[in-house]
Scaffold this motif. Structure first.
Motif, PDB file in Angstrom:
ATOM      1  N   LEU A  81       0.871  -1.762   0.482  1.00  0.00           N
ATOM      2  CA  LEU A  81      -0.152  -0.134   0.148  1.00  0.00           C
ATOM      3  C   LEU A  81       1.231   1.521   0.375  1.00  0.00           C
ATOM      4  CD1 LEU A  81      -2.688  -1.032   2.477  1.00  0.00           C
ATOM      5  CD2 LEU A  81      -3.005  -1.009   0.168  1.00  0.00           C
ATOM      6  N   ILE A  82       1.757   1.165   0.713  1.00  0.00           N
ATOM      7  CA  ILE A  82       3.306   2.401   0.790  1.00  0.00           C
ATOM      8  C   ILE A  82       3.459   2.569  -0.588  1.00  0.00           C
ATOM      9  CG2 ILE A  82       5.037   3.445   1.166  1.00  0.00           C
ATOM     10  CD1 ILE A  82       4.795   1.692   3.722  1.00  0.00           C
ATOM     11  N   VAL A 115       0.421   4.097  -3.299  1.00  0.00           N
ATOM     12  CA  VAL A 115      -0.075   5.842  -2.243  1.00  0.00           C
ATOM     13  C   VAL A 115       1.555   6.369  -3.268  1.00  0.00           C
ATOM     14  CG1 VAL A 115       0.791   7.518  -1.450  1.00  0.00           C
ATOM     15  CG2 VAL A 115      -0.927   5.266   0.039  1.00  0.00           C
ATOM     16  N   GLN A 116       2.681   5.334  -3.649  1.00  0.00           N
ATOM     17  CA  GLN A 116       4.058   6.705  -4.290  1.00  0.00           C
ATOM     18  C   GLN A 116       2.993   6.371  -5.767  1.00  0.00           C
ATOM     19  OE1 GLN A 116       6.956   4.003  -3.188  1.00  0.00           O
ATOM     20  NE2 GLN A 116       7.380   5.409  -1.054  1.00  0.00           N
ATOM     21  N   ASN A 153       0.833   6.623  -6.955  1.00  0.00           N
ATOM     22  CA  ASN A 153      -0.543   7.794  -7.324  1.00  0.00           C
ATOM     23  C   ASN A 153      -1.666   6.666  -7.467  1.00  0.00           C
ATOM     24  OD1 ASN A 153      -2.018   9.798  -6.950  1.00  0.00           O
ATOM     25  ND2 ASN A 153      -2.169  10.580  -9.240  1.00  0.00           N
ATOM     26  N   THR A 180      -3.987   5.773  -4.950  1.00  0.00           N
ATOM     27  CA  THR A 180      -5.306   5.145  -4.258  1.00  0.00           C
ATOM     28  C   THR A 180      -5.966   7.180  -3.842  1.00  0.00           C
ATOM     29  OG1 THR A 180      -3.604   6.105  -2.416  1.00  0.00           O
ATOM     30  CG2 THR A 180      -3.860   4.609  -2.138  1.00  0.00           C
ATOM     31  N   ASN A 181      -6.227   7.060  -4.897  1.00  0.00           N
ATOM     32  CA  ASN A 181      -7.056   8.495  -5.350  1.00  0.00           C
ATOM     33  C   ASN A 181      -8.289   8.840  -6.094  1.00  0.00           C
ATOM     34  OD1 ASN A 181      -6.838   7.590  -7.840  1.00  0.00           O
ATOM     35  ND2 ASN A 181      -5.866   9.349  -8.914  1.00  0.00           N
TER      36      ASN A 181
END
Length: 291
Positions: free
Chosen positions: A272-273, A276-277, A279, A281-282
């Protein structure tokens, strides 16, 4: 945390359901109650990974269920012990190393307990998390008329009282039920292009579920499914995990919005990290997580 809580509740409730028939106060003076001899066959996860069928998860649920059972029904004589795998006579006793090891030896352990250690005067209950051996243990429990409780693995056969008359599952749905759930869930949202990612270093239960789910979903003509796999235990060098999984997510990003993930909790956090990196999880992408 959600799954640990579910185990605590389900195990406690199952013990109550099994033994509630002994708790009729009107009959206490008319008959003596048998001893309830509970045996939990378990292993300690030696891989360093969270396992849904190891002592670190099942132990608290068993302890909670026993405490509640004894508190609610103090007139019952309840005994409990753990059964662990013992190595050859010239070696020290040892816990199972993995869920797979447990699958190999459970039938032998149950037979040894039944013929050598079981107390005929007691009501015996064999409690087992279940790796791949639950169908074999069900056959033995049915033949010996022993109550059999599983706390992690499940199978549709448990619903058949003719084939599993003494099996009481306190479990999640069987892997085949997961596949049908995923199919309906995906179509409900009109999600037809799916990526399934497996961390092969995860618990055996999740690998079994992944196998059934991936094969089933690939067979549906209304879905386009691609399979992807990595082994986090082999990605131990600095940057190895980020490089492998990061490239995978970059490849999926332009072509697939829906990801089914099967892996242990540490791998999920790192996954999940990276999402996020990248993009992802937008709100445009959906990750369905099984860990």
């Amino acid at each position: 945390m959600r799954r640990v809580f579910c185990f605590l509740v389900s195990c406690a409730m199952s013990l109550h359901q099994i033994f509630a028939r002994f708790a009729d106060p009107s009959s206490m003076a008319e008959r003596s109650l048998p001893t309830l001899d509970l045996v939990t066959s378990i292993f300690r996860d030696a891989t360093g990974r969270d396992s849904m069928v190891s002592l670190n998860y099942i132990g608290p649920s068993v302890a909670t269920g026993l405490a509640e059972l004894r508190r609610t029904y103090p007139f019952l004589n309840v005994t409990h012990r753990y059964v662990v795998f013992e190595q050859d006579a010239d070696m020290k006793s040892s816990y199972y190393a993995t869920c797979l090891d447990q699958s190999y030896y459970q039938g032998v352990n149950m037979a040894q307990w039944y013929y050598r250690e079981r107390r005929p005067e007691a009501v015996s209950v064999w409690i087992n998390a279940g790796c791949g051996e639950y169908l074999i243990l069900n056959e033995l429990a049915r033949a010996w008329n022993v109550l059999y409780v599983t706390t992690a693995a499940g199978d549709r056969i448990a619903r058949n009282r003719a084939l599993a008359p003494t099996w009481i599952p306190a479990t999640y749905p069987a892997p085949a039920d997961y596949a049908e759930y995923y199919h309906r869930f995906l179509l409900r949202h009109n999600w037809t292009t799916i990526a399934i990612i497996l961390d092969s270093s995860g618990p055996q239960f999740l690998k079994n579920t992944h196998l059934v789910v991936s094969r089933t979903l690939q067979a549906y003509k209304d879905l386009r499914v691609t399979l992807h796999k990595y082994a986090s235990a082999e990605l131990i060098k600095p940057g190895a995990f980020e490089g492998t999984v990061g490239v995978l997510l970059s490849d999926l990003k332009p072509s697939c919005r829906i990801i089914l993930f099967f892996g242990h909790s540490d791998s999920l956090r790192r996954f999940l990290i990276l999402a996020v990196q990248n993009n992802m999880t937008n709100g445009e992408y959906v990750s369905v997580l099984d860990f």
